[in-house]
Design an enzyme around this catalytic site. Sequence first.
Site, short mmCIF file in Angstrom:
data_model
loop_
_atom_site.label_atom_id
_atom_site.label_comp_id
_atom_site.label_asym_id
_atom_site.label_seq_id
_atom_site.Cartn_x
_atom_site.Cartn_y
_atom_site.Cartn_z
CD GLU B 303 -2.83 0.89 2.55
OE1 GLU B 303 -2.95 -0.25 3.04
OE2 GLU B 303 -3.45 1.88 2.98
CD GLU B 331 -4.20 6.55 3.81
OE1 GLU B 331 -4.38 5.35 3.96
OE2 GLU B 331 -3.80 7.30 4.71
CG HIS B 381 -8.42 5.97 4.25
ND1 HIS B 381 -8.50 7.30 4.60
CD2 HIS B 381 -7.58 5.40 5.13
CE1 HIS B 381 -7.74 7.53 5.65
NE2 HIS B 381 -7.17 6.40 5.99
#
Lengths: 463, 463
Positions: B303, B331, B381
Amino acid sequence: MTQQQEVTIVRYEVCDIRFPTSKHLDGSDAMNKDPDYSAAYIIFYTNDPTLEGHGMTFTCGRGTEVCCSAIEALAVKFINTPLSTLTADMRKTHQICTGDSQLRWIGPEKGAIHLATGAVINAIWDLWAKHEKKPVWKLIVDMTPEEFVACVDFKYITDALTPQEALEILKANQATKAQREVEMRENGYPAYTTSAGWLGKETVIDRDKSGRLTHHGSLFFMHTGYSDDKVRRLCREAKAQGFTYFKQKVGGDKASDIRRAALIREEIGADGVLMMDANQIWDVQEAIDWMQDLLPFKPLFIEEPTSPDDVLGHATIRQALHPHTKVATGEHIQNRIIFKQLFQAKAIDYCQIDSCRVAGVNEIMAILLMAKKFDIPVVPHAGGVGLCEYVQHLSLIDYICVSATIEDRVLEYVDHLHEHFEYPVVIKHGSYVAPLDPGYSITMKRQSIDDYSFPNGRIHKTN
Amino acid sequence: MTQQQEVTIVRYEVCDIRFPTSKHLDGSDAMNKDPDYSAAYIIFYTNDPTLEGHGMTFTCGRGTEVCCSAIEALAVKFINTPLSTLTADMRKTHQICTGDSQLRWIGPEKGAIHLATGAVINAIWDLWAKHEKKPVWKLIVDMTPEEFVACVDFKYITDALTPQEALEILKANQATKAQREVEMRENGYPAYTTSAGWLGKETVIDRDKSGRLTHHGSLFFMHTGYSDDKVRRLCREAKAQGFTYFKQKVGGDKASDIRRAALIREEIGADGVLMMDANQIWDVQEAIDWMQDLLPFKPLFIEEPTSPDDVLGHATIRQALHPHTKVATGEHIQNRIIFKQLFQAKAIDYCQIDSCRVAGVNEIMAILLMAKKFDIPVVPHAGGVGLCEYVQHLSLIDYICVSATIEDRVLEYVDHLHEHFEYPVVIKHGSYVAPLDPGYSITMKRQSIDDYSFPNGRIHKTN
């Protein structure tokens, strides 16, 4: 301050300064209808009452207060910091702004917080240069390649440019640097004048003995809202004055754009340079289709054909239109990471950096170096307020240290709002005279700051 | 308000709300050391004293005041506007925020002004849904495909998704929509619980009669700062509690990352799912090199391997690591234009939208549709404050109207700060219970707003 004391930042002042230009401008395009050229402005005061650092980021009126709020959030970090601590490691100083673990969320490195970083970092450069009694360009030109590279934050760009490659670029220019500095001090940096049709006034910069304009080149903006007759008349007048570059705003109505491009081309002749500017109005395929119909009029480039965030879109547009016209963008490009990708993807032919949208001098240095590596000319965005004052330094740095060429470069000059600066730009024989006053040329007159402060300055009270 | 009067926005209130979480968190990673989970919060008041629209954007402490300033700049545009005018054309309502010709300069569509747009647009959706006495997800699920598409601003994304293609996606799901709604009302949306090692507390959500956790899946965060012994102990405890997903923070020190990945894999066994999160710490080549050494431990995905602005960088990383691990990000992705490119460039395998970094519900609808077209699962998110409350609506909309699948989807749940909301999320049998209260579930308790207002709330005064 006694002689023993180090120069230290002791307080700051943030000013929201707005010039009510929307009242006098015709307006330029669909995206930027009514700009009130403004500055989110900061002054760092030191323990030496004769030494201040000034910086600003350019804004368009509403939203200046948001940038001022962001500047406050950053400026407070520098209180009680000795200048020598900041200048000993300018990369780290830059990272103090970009690396705050909480503020980072509202960027990172983009939007209001990054515009604010531009103001704050530029103010520190201004302070340093004033302390060294040099203009900012000279401060940087006097750096060794190692010192230059030490100012650059290579985070996220090493896949395009390593510190070692940057060093090699600078070292290769080292032997001829002094010669280019002499040339710039003697002749200045060639200016292209933007006389804006939509400003509703004629701008005369400099004439030779015969009364002709002596620009190396000059640029004449055409507002989309004018009648064909007015465009024709303005073209003739501008051409008679010696203008050779003409910029047509496009993207409103295709038939009108075609008709107007035809008549501008007719008026300026095959030798006149026609540029087109779409101000981000199109989607990708729309840009390609629209420009296909304008290619017969041989535009040099199309500026901002689509969203500044769309690296792949710009690449697609450029590929579709190449080699019939070129693609330019930059004034809305948020940071070095997007510029990196525009270079990697072969998405643009001209890199139009904005001096205070990206994080000030340090990030500009990174972009100049990448542009050199990818062989893309840097053509700074100017106009607005303060931008000409800033960019003259950047183009000198680019020419003397980095690109070592002025070929295909255009340094825009707009004769507007310079009267508010202590050391305004000087144009002579069609060139920017290399500024010699210490600092970054951005110090605004106190009277102007007070008069145009929003909302309580004299100008706003009485209007 | 008399019965004849239209519901009209009459004033607004903007609140800077900060929870001093940095005092209690161990801290999670190098980039986000000490977040004070915060909200730049807006309330639209109407001429009906029983009807308010609430919205917020999530922030990390410092900088909340910058977003509040941006919210003020946008909110003022809606004063004296009837709700029916806003809801009659939600695309246009969205564009009122994104298209302001002066504010646009400090974005466009990114950073503080775009975070603020998220708060304002979400508040209007909350107001509309409350007026309709429906939760936001149901308001949207009840739309025809045409009405859904009419909310989306396709500007700059038509090269990836046309309105016609969007319509076709929605129409194809129309016949089975009711069935998925029933399923969601009965079973809820599967939640993956994030119990954060670095929160320093055990989070127990839901147990069956035998006392075992009943999560569909669960996620256990491991802070980089823990000793090997502590990590091993936490893994065992979490596994014993039924956790099956484990997320390792990486990027601090490579040798430590390798050693820790080995021992986590040893503890969780071949069946345990290991995810890795680098929080943007790496440059492109660095990400590839570092992950090569972690591939033996079979991470499901990495990520945020690099800058959220680096579309081409993510594509390069994904290509280098495919098919040994996947790439996730979102995000920090600023808007639909960057998401579009991430999809076009095949740069990511998971799309982790943030509910209030992009411009609220409308832009989320655009991203859900693009993700569907490019067949990328949307994994919102969550965590922070208010994000779980928001994203439950978004995943319901995604499943019922757009993706029509929950395969490979993970809706994170963090048991943190929900007590401040009037209608907090409810987890039952390891799933998010479909919220039925009118609105967007984001209305904060007045007492919490007052207590945590910065800097003058009770909590900040007494600390």
